[in-house]
Structure formats: C-alpha cells, structure tokens
Design a protein around this motif. Structure first.
Motif, PDB file in Angstrom:
ATOM      1  N   GLY A 204       0.799  -1.215   0.000  1.00  0.00           N
ATOM      2  CA  GLY A 204       0.000   0.000   0.000  1.00  0.00           C
ATOM      3  C   GLY A 204       0.834   1.268   0.000  1.00  0.00           C
ATOM      4  O   GLY A 204       0.374   2.319   0.426  1.00  0.00           O
ATOM      5  N   VAL A 205       2.063   1.179  -0.481  1.00  0.00           N
ATOM      6  CA  VAL A 205       2.987   2.313  -0.474  1.00  0.00           C
ATOM      7  C   VAL A 205       3.251   2.765  -1.909  1.00  0.00           C
ATOM      8  O   VAL A 205       3.571   1.938  -2.767  1.00  0.00           O
ATOM      9  N   PRO A 206       3.136   4.060  -2.196  1.00  0.00           N
ATOM     10  CA  PRO A 206       3.429   4.536  -3.555  1.00  0.00           C
ATOM     11  C   PRO A 206       4.863   4.192  -3.951  1.00  0.00           C
ATOM     12  O   PRO A 206       5.767   4.178  -3.102  1.00  0.00           O
ATOM     13  N   GLN A 207       5.060   3.921  -5.229  1.00  0.00           N
ATOM     14  CA  GLN A 207       6.369   3.509  -5.728  1.00  0.00           C
ATOM     15  C   GLN A 207       6.947   4.556  -6.667  1.00  0.00           C
ATOM     16  O   GLN A 207       6.245   5.070  -7.533  1.00  0.00           O
ATOM     17  N   LEU A 208       8.236   4.843  -6.498  1.00  0.00           N
ATOM     18  CA  LEU A 208       8.966   5.685  -7.442  1.00  0.00           C
ATOM     19  C   LEU A 208       9.999   4.788  -8.106  1.00  0.00           C
ATOM     20  O   LEU A 208      10.842   4.194  -7.432  1.00  0.00           O
ATOM     21  N   ILE A 209       9.908   4.669  -9.414  1.00  0.00           N
ATOM     22  CA  ILE A 209      10.724   3.732 -10.172  1.00  0.00           C
ATOM     23  C   ILE A 209      11.697   4.482 -11.080  1.00  0.00           C
ATOM     24  O   ILE A 209      11.330   5.483 -11.685  1.00  0.00           O
ATOM     25  N   MET A 210      12.939   3.961 -11.159  1.00  0.00           N
ATOM     26  CA  MET A 210      13.892   4.433 -12.150  1.00  0.00           C
ATOM     27  C   MET A 210      14.151   3.259 -13.095  1.00  0.00           C
ATOM     28  O   MET A 210      15.046   2.448 -12.876  1.00  0.00           O
ATOM     29  N   PRO A 211      13.322   3.123 -14.133  1.00  0.00           N
ATOM     30  CA  PRO A 211      13.497   1.991 -15.041  1.00  0.00           C
ATOM     31  C   PRO A 211      14.771   2.141 -15.856  1.00  0.00           C
ATOM     32  O   PRO A 211      15.082   3.233 -16.330  1.00  0.00           O
ATOM     33  N   MET A 212      15.495   1.031 -15.979  1.00  0.00           N
ATOM     34  CA  MET A 212      16.758   1.094 -16.708  1.00  0.00           C
ATOM     35  C   MET A 212      16.827   0.118 -17.872  1.00  0.00           C
ATOM     36  O   MET A 212      17.426   0.428 -18.889  1.00  0.00           O
ATOM     37  N   ALA A 213      16.242  -1.080 -17.737  1.00  0.00           N
ATOM     38  CA  ALA A 213      16.402  -2.076 -18.797  1.00  0.00           C
ATOM     39  C   ALA A 213      15.336  -3.156 -18.678  1.00  0.00           C
ATOM     40  O   ALA A 213      14.571  -3.194 -17.716  1.00  0.00           O
ATOM     41  N   HIS A 214      15.327  -4.019 -19.674  1.00  0.00           N
ATOM     42  CA  HIS A 214      14.479  -5.211 -19.723  1.00  0.00           C
ATOM     43  C   HIS A 214      13.010  -4.851 -19.535  1.00  0.00           C
ATOM     44  O   HIS A 214      12.490  -4.031 -20.279  1.00  0.00           O
ATOM     45  N   ASP A 215      12.353  -5.429 -18.535  1.00  0.00           N
ATOM     46  CA  ASP A 215      10.918  -5.181 -18.348  1.00  0.00           C
ATOM     47  C   ASP A 215      10.632  -4.006 -17.420  1.00  0.00           C
ATOM     48  O   ASP A 215       9.475  -3.684 -17.163  1.00  0.00           O
ATOM     49  N   GLN A 216      11.651  -3.350 -16.921  1.00  0.00           N
ATOM     50  CA  GLN A 216      11.453  -2.261 -15.961  1.00  0.00           C
ATOM     51  C   GLN A 216      10.641  -1.095 -16.521  1.00  0.00           C
ATOM     52  O   GLN A 216       9.749  -0.593 -15.821  1.00  0.00           O
ATOM     53  N   PRO A 217      10.880  -0.631 -17.752  1.00  0.00           N
ATOM     54  CA  PRO A 217      10.040   0.455 -18.268  1.00  0.00           C
ATOM     55  C   PRO A 217       8.562   0.064 -18.346  1.00  0.00           C
ATOM     56  O   PRO A 217       7.675   0.864 -18.022  1.00  0.00           O
ATOM     57  N   ASP A 218       8.294  -1.178 -18.751  1.00  0.00           N
ATOM     58  CA  ASP A 218       6.918  -1.645 -18.820  1.00  0.00           C
ATOM     59  C   ASP A 218       6.297  -1.711 -17.426  1.00  0.00           C
ATOM     60  O   ASP A 218       5.152  -1.288 -17.223  1.00  0.00           O
ATOM     61  N   ASN A 219       7.040  -2.219 -16.459  1.00  0.00           N
ATOM     62  CA  ASN A 219       6.529  -2.285 -15.087  1.00  0.00           C
ATOM     63  C   ASN A 219       6.260  -0.890 -14.529  1.00  0.00           C
ATOM     64  O   ASN A 219       5.245  -0.665 -13.860  1.00  0.00           O
ATOM     65  N   ALA A 220       7.136   0.047 -14.805  1.00  0.00           N
ATOM     66  CA  ALA A 220       6.937   1.421 -14.343  1.00  0.00           C
ATOM     67  C   ALA A 220       5.683   2.021 -14.966  1.00  0.00           C
ATOM     68  O   ALA A 220       4.882   2.672 -14.277  1.00  0.00           O
TER      69      ALA A 220
END
Length: 91
Positions: free
Chosen positions: A2-18
């Motif tokens: 239940g905590v907001p997430q701040l993502i720094m996507p770098m590779a692979h599936d990370q941009p999609d997850n963000a």
C-alpha cells in the motif's frame, strides 16, 4: 504494502513495469538522466501528497492481501523449503 512507488526503469521489463504502476495510479517513474535529488523530491512529494494515489495504493493492498492464492503460494513454498534442504544435503 500500500505504499506509492517511485521507479527508475533502466532495462528489460522495468520500463513496462513502471508504466503499469503509473497507469494503476500507484506510482511514478523517472528516467535515469532525470534522476536527481530535486527531481526525486518533487516526484515523491507528488505521490505522498496525493489523496488519489493514497486511495489507489490502499485499494490495491486490500485486494492483494485478500487474495487466497497468495497464502496458498506461500504455503507451497514453505513446504518445499525443507524438501529442497534435504535434496541439497543428500547430494
């Protein structure tokens, strides 16, 4: 959680997850070249001050927490732990 997430996507599936977290309304992302102290502070402030984000995070945490498959999956993994330890000990 239940905590907001701040993502720094770098590779692979990370941009999609963000992007998925942003679409769900439970997070934000910053690309690596814009990831700085002031930018992180602005994004985090926006996430933490938003009643809409808070509500969405709480709603998803409740939905996931009530999911019986989570408990079932954990039970299976816990049962496999000792069995796996026995296999390793015998090899």
């Amino acid at each position: 959680a239940g905590v907001p997430q701040l993502i720094m996507p770098m590779a692979h599936d990370q941009p999609d997850n963000a992007a998925r977290l942003e679409r769900l309304g439970v997070g934000a992302s910053l690309v690596r070249k814009h990831f700085s102290g002031p930018a992180v502070a602005r994004k985090l402030s926006g996430l933490l001050d938003s009643s809409a984000v808070r509500t969405r995070c709480r709603d998803y945490a409740e939905r996931i927490g009530k999911n019986p498959s989570l408990e079932s999956s954990c039970a299976v993994f816990e049962q496999l732990g000792p069995a796996r330890a026995d296999l390793v000990a015998r090899s």
